[in-house]
Design an enzyme around this catalytic site. Structure first.
Site, mmCIF file in Angstrom:
data_model
loop_
_atom_site.group_PDB
_atom_site.id
_atom_site.type_symbol
_atom_site.label_atom_id
_atom_site.label_comp_id
_atom_site.label_asym_id
_atom_site.label_seq_id
_atom_site.Cartn_x
_atom_site.Cartn_y
_atom_site.Cartn_z
ATOM 1 N N ARG A 150 -11.305 -4.858 14.318
ATOM 2 C CA ARG A 150 -11.799 -4.468 13.004
ATOM 3 C C ARG A 150 -12.924 -5.395 12.560
ATOM 4 N NH1 ARG A 150 -7.402 -2.696 9.129
ATOM 5 N NH2 ARG A 150 -9.070 -1.208 8.815
ATOM 6 N N HIS A 184 -9.247 19.361 1.336
ATOM 7 C CA HIS A 184 -8.528 18.345 2.105
ATOM 8 C C HIS A 184 -7.119 18.070 1.590
ATOM 9 C CE1 HIS A 184 -12.829 16.922 3.100
ATOM 10 N NE2 HIS A 184 -12.367 17.682 4.076
ATOM 11 N N ARG A 204 -8.917 12.853 6.775
ATOM 12 C CA ARG A 204 -8.566 12.572 8.165
ATOM 13 C C ARG A 204 -7.130 12.923 8.509
ATOM 14 N NH1 ARG A 204 -10.968 6.660 9.285
ATOM 15 N NH2 ARG A 204 -10.242 7.078 11.394
ATOM 16 N N LYS A 262 0.822 -1.208 0.000
ATOM 17 C CA LYS A 262 0.000 0.000 0.000
ATOM 18 C C LYS A 262 0.855 1.256 0.000
ATOM 19 C CE LYS A 262 -3.097 -2.676 2.875
ATOM 20 N NZ LYS A 262 -3.661 -2.793 4.233
ATOM 21 N N ARG A 309 3.208 -18.625 12.986
ATOM 22 C CA ARG A 309 2.264 -17.741 13.652
ATOM 23 C C ARG A 309 1.101 -18.489 14.253
ATOM 24 N NH1 ARG A 309 -0.396 -13.259 12.269
ATOM 25 N NH2 ARG A 309 0.668 -11.598 13.339
#
Length: 266
Positions: free
Chosen positions: A253, A92, A111, A58, A150
């Site tokens: 979430r 913004h 934001r 990302k 994990r």
DNA sequence: ATAGGCCTGGAC
DNA sequence: GTCCAGGCCTAT
């Protein structure tokens, strides 16, 4: 808006717009933005040319002619707006990279959670990231090896960018639905067939979203034309079986899934 | 693993 | 007014 497909689209726009141009000024329009990009850093890149724009997960990295790099992360709401010469500051706009030719690359983010960080030549601009979710480097053996190290439920594990880069909260639910895997399944209980289904589902979800985002991406960050199968569809009928979609919270979430479509033991 | 923080805006 | 949000970090 911004998971891998949306960032890919935004990066393409910014790449065509900015590569080859020289940075004349960087203006910061929100004080929160100075946490990642202090005034001194904004000044330091003046005179540098943008030689390459890379997307990784990302993140976007603007590689500069001096060897320095600007790493940009849109977080929840960030996006690029391209400013033609004389254009007014967009709503913004938080950071504007003013470029040769009078154009501006504006980071818009209601934001103000997005980050822009400056990295010296030779310094890694990005954290440790797993293989790209939409490439062959992300495969079942890799994910199986990661899951072996994990524990915990598979959905939060998919959001770990060290496991695979680019998946966010929406496409994690979408991929699990496609693979018919219960998001609560502990990763150590997924067999190799389930992991293979999951990898395939992630790639299909990514590929579809990339193909569509070019057409449906809106400047305000919404992607309204995108039709999700489970995300934000609590209590609405599953598109496969009609069962109402369930919403749960994992790692703080929302997770959406169909309790009846899920295969037993996965 | 969970809670809180960062920010603002939209839905209710 | 309250709650929620496509991300990620830190503290517990």
């Amino acid at each position: 808006m911004p998971e891998l497909p949306e960032v890919e689209y935004a990066a393409g726009l910014a790449r065509r717009f900015a590569v080859g141009r020289t940075i004349e000024r960087v203006s910061v329009h929100h004080r929160a933005q100075r946490r990642s990009l202090p005034a001194a850093a904004a000044r330091r890149v003046v005179g540098d040319a943008v030689v390459r724009l890379e997307r990784r997960g990302k993140y976007q990295v603007l590689h500069l002619s001096s060897g320095r790099a600007l790493a940009v992360h849109f977080r929840m709401n960030g996006d690029w707006e391209l400013m033609e010469p004389g254009a007014a500051l967009p709503r913004h706009a938080r950071v504007v990279v003013h470029l040769s030719g009078g154009v501006g690359l504006a980071l818009v983010d209601s934001r103000a959670l997005a980050t822009v960080t400056l990295h010296a030549a030779g310094e890694a601009p990005l954290p440790d990231l797993g293989p790209e979710a939409n490439t062959d480097a992300f495969d079942a053996p890799w994910l199986a090896a990661w899951f072996r190290k994990r524990r915990g439920p598979v959905k939060p594990a998919l959001l770990d960018q060290r496991a695979v880069a680019g998946i966010g909260n929406i496409y994690a639910s979408e991929a699990l639905w496609l693979a018919r895997i219960d998001p609560r399944t502990p990763v150590n209980r997924l067999d190799s067939r389930a992991i293979s289904r999951l990898v395939g589902a992630v790639k299909r979800v990514m590929a579809r979203a990339i193909a569509r985002s070019a057409r449906y991406y809106n400047a305000d960050g919404s992607n309204s034309a995108l039709r999700f199968n489970v995300y934000d569809r609590e209590a609405k009928p599953c598109r496969r079986c009609g069962t109402p979609i369930t919403r749960i919270v994992q790692a703080g979430r929302s997770t959406y899934f169909c309790e009846s479509c899920v295969r037993k033991g996965a």
